[in-house]
Design a protein around this motif. Structure first.
Motif, short mmCIF file in Angstrom:
data_model
loop_
_atom_site.label_atom_id
_atom_site.label_comp_id
_atom_site.label_asym_id
_atom_site.label_seq_id
_atom_site.Cartn_x
_atom_site.Cartn_y
_atom_site.Cartn_z
N CYS A 79 33.81 56.70 6.08
CA CYS A 79 34.26 57.10 7.37
C CYS A 79 33.46 58.32 7.48
N VAL A 137 33.65 61.56 5.94
CA VAL A 137 34.47 62.70 5.86
C VAL A 137 33.88 63.88 5.06
N ASN A 154 35.98 67.62 8.89
CA ASN A 154 36.62 66.67 10.00
C ASN A 154 37.72 65.80 9.17
N LYS A 157 39.71 62.53 11.15
CA LYS A 157 39.30 61.04 10.48
C LYS A 157 40.60 60.60 9.83
N LYS A 185 42.82 59.02 12.56
CA LYS A 185 42.17 57.52 12.78
C LYS A 185 42.61 56.70 11.82
N ASP A 215 28.68 58.17 10.69
CA ASP A 215 29.77 58.06 11.88
C ASP A 215 29.60 56.80 12.60
#
Length: 429
Positions: free
Chosen positions: A184, A186, A252, A256, A259, A420
């Motif tokens: 993801c 991150v 982030n 993340k 989500k 991303d």
């Protein structure tokens, strides 16, 4: 989905497979430094595994490996009393030593360590001095030079102790979170991951007895915990050492994690075995098990789909956010992340909205069409692509409905350092 078997296989997939190769390299590095700084031949003495590999929380494909080498005490006074930046001189001497063994490798001094870059990974060598309390003093060549302290041994010991009390769940979750980080994009450091997992189990004793059959709930609850951490907090205390572990700038991990919770809740609620694995892979990527017979039944399956993990080693250390301009003649330009319904026959221009990766770097894209129409048309795609517009942008169009997506990858110095994804849900309206 058989939760027990799937997560048992998942945990197995994450175990580092090339331990013998790693340990051989560490032995050669330790031997070279022992020769030049201690006049002995040992491949073991004075070399200490640190970082995620030393804490046993690294995952297969780990690209950044850390070795601490203990120097003789008298050398501290030698370098400390030199004119100028003695710390920089120490790192340069270590670099010269390592070049004798790795003459064809790219080796550089990098502030606090000497970095040896290989094809698929790099090793950071930290020369240090052992203190009476078991901590280490190491060189920081930045800003004119100074000495700093680190204390990795109690960190590894504390994690192991808690892992033993929790039936191996601590190390397993540390590795699972790293798979999420890589998939993801991150921006979070390994020690901070391990600190969060340690704190989670310390504060929630009920998870100690969870087995693989409970891991779907375990990971959901951990990401929920992560998403609710204090936004204003700058650092946490590492287990064992209590050293400050700082959140990276522009991190982030909270967004993340939120989500991830939504995707996992969706996966847990699914009864359809044909789609549940795809949802889990949104969180953990290709390393999450996906039975071949079920995969091939999916509308979205294409045998020649390409994965960035198979082309570049993963070293997610930066943030990346992409967006897309949606254009159609006679209508104003909109951004995809704010569009409620994306209709057909729109021109799409994908671009990097923000990143903290310093240029130069290369940008790659992946466009994947999904759904039964894409399957019928034989246009599922899924290949890794170059930008086709100046400014590292990618031009596409919304030709037919389905739950498509686009991923973007930033490649720097041979590593994927940021990634991303943006969903492209094209409506049939």
């Amino acid at each position: 989905m058989d939760v027990y078997q799937t997560f048992q296989d998942f945990a197995s997939n994450l175990i580092v497979q090339n331990q013998s190769s790693i340990e051989n390299r560490f032995g050669l590095i330790t031997q070279r430094l022992n020769r030049d700084f201690r006049d002995i031949e040992s491949k073991v003495d004075n070399g200490i595994y640190v970082g995620s590999y030393g804490r046993d929380t690294a995952i297969n494909g780990v690209s950044d490996l850390d070795l601490l080498f203990v120097l003789p005490d008298e050398l501290y006074y030698t370098y400390n009393n030199r004119e100028g930046n003695g710390q920089s001189q120490l790192l340069q001497d270590v670099k010269k030593s390592l070049l004798k063994t790795y003459s064809s490798s790219k080796i550089r001094g990098d502030g606090q360590v000497v970095v040896i870059q290989f094809t698929n990974d790099f090793i950071e060598v930290c020369p240090a001095f052992l203190e009476a309390d078991g901590s280490y003093t190491y060189a920081d060549s930045n800003n004119g030079g100074r000495w700093k302290k680190t204390d990795p041994s109690p960190e590894a010991a504390s994690l192991k102790e808690l892992d033993d009390q929790c039936n191996g769940n601590v190390v397993n979750l540390c590795r699972i979170v790293r798979a999420w980080k890589n998939k993801c994009g991150v921006k979070i450091g390994g020690l901070l991951i391990d600190t969060f997992v340690y704190n989670f189990f310390s504060a929630n004793k009920e998870y100690a007895d969870y087995g693989y059959a409970d891991y779907d709930v375990l990971v959901k609850d951990f990401f929920a915990y992560l998403s609710e951490l204090n936004d204003n907090r700058a650092y946490w205390f590492a287990p064992g050492s209590n050293q400050h572990v700082y959140k990276k700038k522009n991190s982030n991990f909270k967004s993340k994690a939120k989500k991830a919770v939504k995707n996992i809740e969706n996966a847990i609620s699914k009864n359809d075995e044909d789609t549940v694995y795809e949802i889990w892979r949104l969180v953990f990527g290709k390393v999450f098990p996906y039975p071949q017979v079920i995969k091939e039944r999916s509308y979205n399956y294409v045998a020649n789909e390409q994965y960035i993990e198979e082309r570049y080693p993963m070293d997610i250390s930066n943030m990346l956010r992409i967006n897309c301009e949606v254009q159609q003649a006679g209508f104003r330009t909109e951004l995809l992340r704010t569009v409620k319904f994306l209709r057909k026959n729109k021109k799409l221009k994908f671009f990097i909205e923000s990143t903290d990766v310093e240029e130069p770097y290369n940008v790659l894209w992946k466009v994947k069409n999904e759904g039964w129409i894409a399957k019928q048309r034989n246009t599922l795609r899924g290949e890794i692509l170059e930008s086709n517009l100046s400014g590292n942008m990618r031009k596409e169009s919304s030709d037919f409905e389905g739950g498509h997506f686009v991923e973007c990858y930033i490649i720097k110095d041979g590593y994927c350092v940021a990634r991303d994804r943006i969903d492209v849900p094209i409506s049939n309206v």
